[in-house]
Design a protein around this motif. Structure first.
Motif, PDB file in Angstrom:
ATOM      1  N   PRO A  36       0.812  -1.229   0.000  1.00 55.71           N
ATOM      2  CA  PRO A  36       0.000   0.000   0.000  1.00 55.71           C
ATOM      3  C   PRO A  36       0.843   1.276   0.000  1.00 55.71           C
ATOM      4  O   PRO A  36       0.410   2.307  -0.506  1.00 55.71           O
ATOM      5  N   VAL A  37       2.045   1.185   0.530  1.00 52.98           N
ATOM      6  CA  VAL A  37       2.958   2.337   0.513  1.00 52.98           C
ATOM      7  C   VAL A  37       3.385   2.613  -0.926  1.00 52.98           C
ATOM      8  O   VAL A  37       3.280   3.747  -1.419  1.00 52.98           O
ATOM      9  N   ASP A  38       3.861   1.583  -1.604  1.00 56.09           N
ATOM     10  CA  ASP A  38       4.293   1.714  -2.992  1.00 56.09           C
ATOM     11  C   ASP A  38       3.140   2.158  -3.893  1.00 56.09           C
ATOM     12  O   ASP A  38       3.309   3.045  -4.731  1.00 56.09           O
ATOM     13  N   GLU A  39       1.984   1.554  -3.709  1.00 56.89           N
ATOM     14  CA  GLU A  39       0.814   1.914  -4.524  1.00 56.89           C
ATOM     15  C   GLU A  39       0.438   3.385  -4.342  1.00 56.89           C
ATOM     16  O   GLU A  39       0.076   4.065  -5.313  1.00 56.89           O
ATOM     17  N   THR A  40       0.537   3.868  -3.117  1.00 55.72           N
ATOM     18  CA  THR A  40       0.168   5.264  -2.843  1.00 55.72           C
ATOM     19  C   THR A  40       1.159   6.232  -3.473  1.00 55.72           C
ATOM     20  O   THR A  40       0.760   7.224  -4.090  1.00 55.72           O
TER      21      THR A  40
END
Length: 191
Positions: free
Chosen positions: A118-122
């Motif tokens: 979710p960090v990378d996606e954000t």
């Protein structure tokens, strides 16, 4: 600390979000989460399978919040420059840093594909959104045709995240503010 109307899972997620931001993954113990949330061990494990499951819910919530905040500031009516300025100049707790950016410095989160996702996606979403706006600026003649929108997007994200690091290191928002002013000066439309 939390609203009486908040459910136990909500209190646990919010407590975990705060603790991850303040202490990182290793420093966020189940006991600390329970104490901060005002929830018992049984409640925590009734709603979540364990610390990784709860951390993932907290990271996803933090990512959703960052997206909503960024979308609100980038979604204003106006030129590409005005949208970027709105994002860069929005009110922030600079000395506290970015809750998503801080997660990238946590070795336990980065080592876990599931927690890192979710960090990378954000961050990927934010760069994409900023690239769309930079493309608008190129299309409207606001930015030179030679401008690469993806590069501009990466520069904006790097300026904000690097500004947080410089501000935290010095204990002053001056470096963050200077980075924002410098980037806006570079992006300012020329007559």
């Amino acid at each position: 600390m939390y609203s009486e109307r908040m459910s136990t899972p909500e209190r646990l997620i919010e407590a975990t979000r705060e603790l991850l931001w303040e202490r990182g993954y290793v420093g966020t113990s189940p006991k600390a989460i329970q104490q901060q949330a005002g929830a018992g061990q049984g409640s925590m494990y009734h709603h979540f399978t364990g610390k990784p499951d709860l951390a993932l819910a907290a990271i996803r919530r933090t990512a959703q919040e960052l997206r909503a905040t960024a979308d609100a500031t980038l979604g204003i009516e106006g030129s590409a420059y005005e949208k970027i300025a709105s994002y860069l100049l929005r009110e922030r707790d600079v000395l506290r840093g970015c809750p998503v950016g801080r997660l990238t410095m946590d070795p336990d989160i980065i080592a876990s594909d599931e927690l890192r996702a979710p960090v990378d996606e954000t961050i990927t979403w934010l760069r994409g959104r900023l690239a769309e706006i930079a493309q608008q600026g190129v299309r409207d003649g606001e930015f030179p045709a030679s401008v690469e929108p993806g590069d501009v997007a990466s520069t904006i994200v790097a300026t904000v995240q690097g500004g947080y690091v410089l501000a935290r290191a010095s204990g002053s928002t001056a470096a963050f503010d200077a980075g924002v002013r410098g980037l806006l000066a570079l992006l300012a439309p020329r007559d």
